[in-house]
Design a protein around this motif. Structure first.
Motif, PDB file in Angstrom:
ATOM      1  N   LEU B  15       0.839  -1.191   0.000  1.00  0.00           N
ATOM      2  CA  LEU B  15       0.000   0.000   0.000  1.00  0.00           C
ATOM      3  C   LEU B  15       0.882   1.251   0.000  1.00  0.00           C
ATOM      4  CD1 LEU B  15      -2.940   1.188   0.474  1.00  0.00           C
ATOM      5  CD2 LEU B  15      -2.325   1.220   2.882  1.00  0.00           C
ATOM      6  N   CYS B  20      -3.270   7.120  -2.000  1.00  0.00           N
ATOM      7  CA  CYS B  20      -4.657   6.782  -1.651  1.00  0.00           C
ATOM      8  C   CYS B  20      -5.515   8.026  -1.509  1.00  0.00           C
ATOM      9  CB  CYS B  20      -4.668   5.974  -0.359  1.00  0.00           C
ATOM     10  SG  CYS B  20      -6.323   5.648   0.240  1.00  0.00           S
ATOM     11  N   ILE B  21      -6.664   8.000  -2.216  1.00  0.00           N
ATOM     12  CA  ILE B  21      -7.577   9.144  -2.139  1.00  0.00           C
ATOM     13  C   ILE B  21      -8.773   8.842  -1.239  1.00  0.00           C
ATOM     14  CG2 ILE B  21      -6.948  10.177  -4.365  1.00  0.00           C
ATOM     15  CD1 ILE B  21      -9.416   8.676  -5.542  1.00  0.00           C
ATOM     16  N   GLY B  22      -8.734   7.687  -0.614  1.00  0.00           N
ATOM     17  CA  GLY B  22      -9.775   7.375   0.363  1.00  0.00           C
ATOM     18  C   GLY B  22     -11.150   7.079  -0.214  1.00  0.00           C
ATOM     19  N   GLY B  24     -12.456   4.215  -0.873  1.00  0.00           N
ATOM     20  CA  GLY B  24     -13.067   3.087  -0.170  1.00  0.00           C
ATOM     21  C   GLY B  24     -13.448   1.904  -1.030  1.00  0.00           C
ATOM     22  N   LEU B  25     -13.139   1.961  -2.333  1.00  0.00           N
ATOM     23  CA  LEU B  25     -13.528   0.850  -3.202  1.00  0.00           C
ATOM     24  C   LEU B  25     -12.849  -0.463  -2.809  1.00  0.00           C
ATOM     25  CD1 LEU B  25     -13.665   2.608  -6.668  1.00  0.00           C
ATOM     26  CD2 LEU B  25     -15.511   1.319  -5.580  1.00  0.00           C
ATOM     27  N   MET B  37     -10.224   1.785   6.879  1.00  0.00           N
ATOM     28  CA  MET B  37     -10.082   3.209   6.580  1.00  0.00           C
ATOM     29  C   MET B  37      -9.823   3.945   7.877  1.00  0.00           C
ATOM     30  SD  MET B  37     -10.533   5.425   4.003  1.00  0.00           S
ATOM     31  CE  MET B  37     -11.679   4.753   2.796  1.00  0.00           C
ATOM     32  N   ASN B  59      -9.512  -2.644  -8.430  1.00  0.00           N
ATOM     33  CA  ASN B  59     -10.535  -1.617  -8.256  1.00  0.00           C
ATOM     34  C   ASN B  59     -10.008  -0.313  -7.694  1.00  0.00           C
ATOM     35  OD1 ASN B  59     -13.530  -2.390  -8.863  1.00  0.00           O
ATOM     36  ND2 ASN B  59     -12.516  -4.271  -8.204  1.00  0.00           N
ATOM     37  N   THR B  62      -6.230   4.651  -8.215  1.00  0.00           N
ATOM     38  CA  THR B  62      -4.950   5.363  -8.196  1.00  0.00           C
ATOM     39  C   THR B  62      -3.754   4.424  -8.053  1.00  0.00           C
ATOM     40  OG1 THR B  62      -5.000   5.628  -5.807  1.00  0.00           O
ATOM     41  CG2 THR B  62      -6.046   7.363  -7.108  1.00  0.00           C
TER      42      THR B  62
HETATM   43  S1  SF4 Z   1      -9.263   1.953  -3.667  1.00  0.00           S
HETATM   44 FE1  SF4 Z   1      -9.529   4.046  -2.935  1.00  0.00          FE
HETATM   45  S2  SF4 Z   1      -9.398   3.845  -0.694  1.00  0.00           S
HETATM   46 FE2  SF4 Z   1      -8.556   1.960  -1.554  1.00  0.00          FE
HETATM   47  S3  SF4 Z   1      -6.353   2.331  -1.708  1.00  0.00           S
HETATM   48 FE3  SF4 Z   1      -7.211   2.903  -3.671  1.00  0.00          FE
HETATM   49  S4  SF4 Z   1      -7.612   5.084  -3.490  1.00  0.00           S
HETATM   50 FE4  SF4 Z   1      -7.321   4.321  -1.404  1.00  0.00          FE
END
Ligand code: SF4
Ligand code: SF4
Lengths: 353, 115
Positions: B15, B20-22, B24-25, B37, B59, B62
């Motif tokens: 990770l 990460c944009i948060g 949640g997917l 989270m 999924n 980013t």
């Molecule tokens: S899917 Fe969304 S919440 Fe999960 S690591 Fe990627 S950006 Fe972050």
């Protein structure tokens, strides 16, 4: 543009859409559906247990009804509609060559591109007014939701793992509880898998068991039948209990056996089995041959049990490829070494001493 | 129920919190609650529960979460080591499984699946 055929046995009429007649199906399974499931479970013609991909109408959906996506394995399809009695919905069936959702997602056939292709070919945008698709959560390894959105304009919403949770998911406004998102591996789920594992192993046993029976009769001071009925029979019982330990008892008692590696769990079960077997042969330790024979089984039974248990990783719902590779690196050589040593000792006990 | 956990510290899950944009997917698709989270970013909470299915990585918009996806199946590893197509199926995670026997191994999406 193409729609699935109306002449499939489970189709009951059709629903007219702008794209043409969409086959209508019911949530009630009939005897033919159930019989098909039974045959598929036992491996009778299951490679052809498919339905035509495309859009179906569950009862009488309209432009506001939800769209559920599944694979064209008939059993996945039946499970889905069966879970939705009295509901109207569209069901979009992807072409996965008759493979269930999870396997197909792993291979990419239940994937982003296939989904987008079917959204277009079924003319879904003209049939429904909303832009939401409900996919089984276990299709996640194949479908990138954000890409589907970009390519088709449809939002992918991951539904529950089990179809039976769909009604509560729909009623909760497309919200799944944490339990619905967790893949379990309960004693019931493990037990159901035992026959599949067993059938493959028993095919081999049918070839190997008579060989041991025969060899049991050949060596030793006594005549053929006395040897075969004593040592040959013991060999057959020992081998069968090794199979039971590795392919039946280890899966069932999985959480309660020591260690994390499946081979270790199988080894433990194999040792227990060997001890029980020894207890029944307590009278045979007087001579060297008898002792070597028991020692041989103490190597062979755990080796077989550990190997079969290791193969159960494929059926489990929580083992990673990296983990399996790491486990195999030490387990396979040990299993082979113990099995070979045991076999040599057993032959020695029959022919040398 | 007893919690079943496989080997310690083996999975390839990684990770990059900065990416990460948060959204949640990844949390939604994970069948084992590996990620959680906190403060608008995910973190790896139960690393050893990960089965490397690859759903989170595929999924993630980013590429913040990555994993070498594969099927944890000994028979498949043996078959590919022997250089033959898998004949035994290990895709039985789904309740209605049992449909993958005899299907040629596919290398799509980098999986070394057995069915
Ligand atoms: S899917 Fe969304 S919440 Fe999960 S690591 Fe990627 S950006 Fe972050
Ligand atoms: S690879 Fe699968 S099990 Fe592992 S964290 Fe990602 S979604 Fe969860």
């Amino acid at each position: 543009m193409s729609l699935p055929g109306l002449d499939q046995p489970f189709v009951k009429g059709s629903v007219q859409t702008r794209m043409g007649p969409v086959p209508r199906i019911s949530s009630t399974l009939v005897r033919a559906d159930r019989w098909g499931s039974i045959k598929a479970r036992w491996g009778v013609g299951r490679m052809r247990y498919t339905i035509e991909p495309g859009l179906y109408a569950l009862e009488n959906p309209d432009e506001k009804s939800p769209v559920l996506v599944t694979a064209n394995y008939k059993m996945s399809f039946d499970r889905l509609r069966e879970a939705l009695p009295g509901r109207n919905a569209w069901i979009l069936v992807l072409d996965t060559n008759g493979i269930n959702v999870w396997c197909a997602a792993g291979k990419g056939t239940f994937g982003t591109e296939e989904l987008v292709r079917h959204i277009e070919s079924s003319g879904l945008e003209h049939t429904v007014a909303h832009r939401k698709l409900i996919l089984p959560q276990l299709s996640g390894p194949g479908v990138a939701a954000f890409k589907v959105k970009k390519l088709s304009g449809f939002d992918v919403i991951y539904g529950p793992i089990e179809a039976k949770d769909l009604p509560s998911f729909l009623d909760a406004g497309l919200k799944a509880t944490p339990e619905m998102r967790r893949k379990t591996f309960t004693i019931k789920e493990r037990t159901v898998l035992v026959p599949v594992e067993l059938v493959g192993t028993l095919k081999w046993a049918l070839i190997i068991l008579p060989v041991f029976f025969f060899l049991g009769g050949l060596g030793g001071p006594a005549g053929f039948w006395s040897g075969a009925l004593n040592h040959g029979l013991l060999a057959m019982v020992a081998l069968l209990s090794a199979v039971a330990a590795g392919a039946v008892l280890t899966p069932i008692f999985l959480p309660w056996l020591p260690g994390r590696a499946f081979s270790l769990k199988g080894l433990a079960m194999g040792l227990i089995t060997a001890i029980i077997l020894t207890a029944f042969r307590a009278g045979n330790f007087s001579d060297l041959a008898g002792r070597i024979e028991i020692l041989a089984w103490f190597l062979i039974i755990p080796a077989i049990a550990a190997y079969l248990a290791m193969n159960f990783t494929g059926a489990s719902t929580y083992t990673s490829l990296s983990g399996v590779k790491k486990e195999m690196k030490w387990a396979v050589p040990l299993e082979i070494a113990a099995g070979t040593a045991g076999l040599l000792l057993w032959l020695g006990s029959r022919f040398v001493t | 129920m007893e919690k079943l956990i496989y080997l310690r510290d083996v999975v390839t899950l990684a990770l990059d919190r900065k990416k990460c944009i948060g959204c949640g997917l990844c949390l939604v698709v994970c069948p084992h609650e590996v990620l959680i989270m906190n403060n608008g970013h995910v973190s790896i909470e139960n690393r050893d529960l990960c089965m490397e299915c690859g759903a989170c990585a595929l999924n993630c918009p980013t590429e913040a979460v990555t994993v070498r996806a594969g099927v944890g199946c000994a028979a498949a590893v043996i078959n590919s080591a022997l250089g033959r197509n898998a004949s035994s199926c290990c895709c039985v995670i789904e309740p209605d499984a049992g449909a993958c026997n005899g299907v040629r191994e596919a290398k799509i999406s980098g999986r070394t699946g057995c069915c």
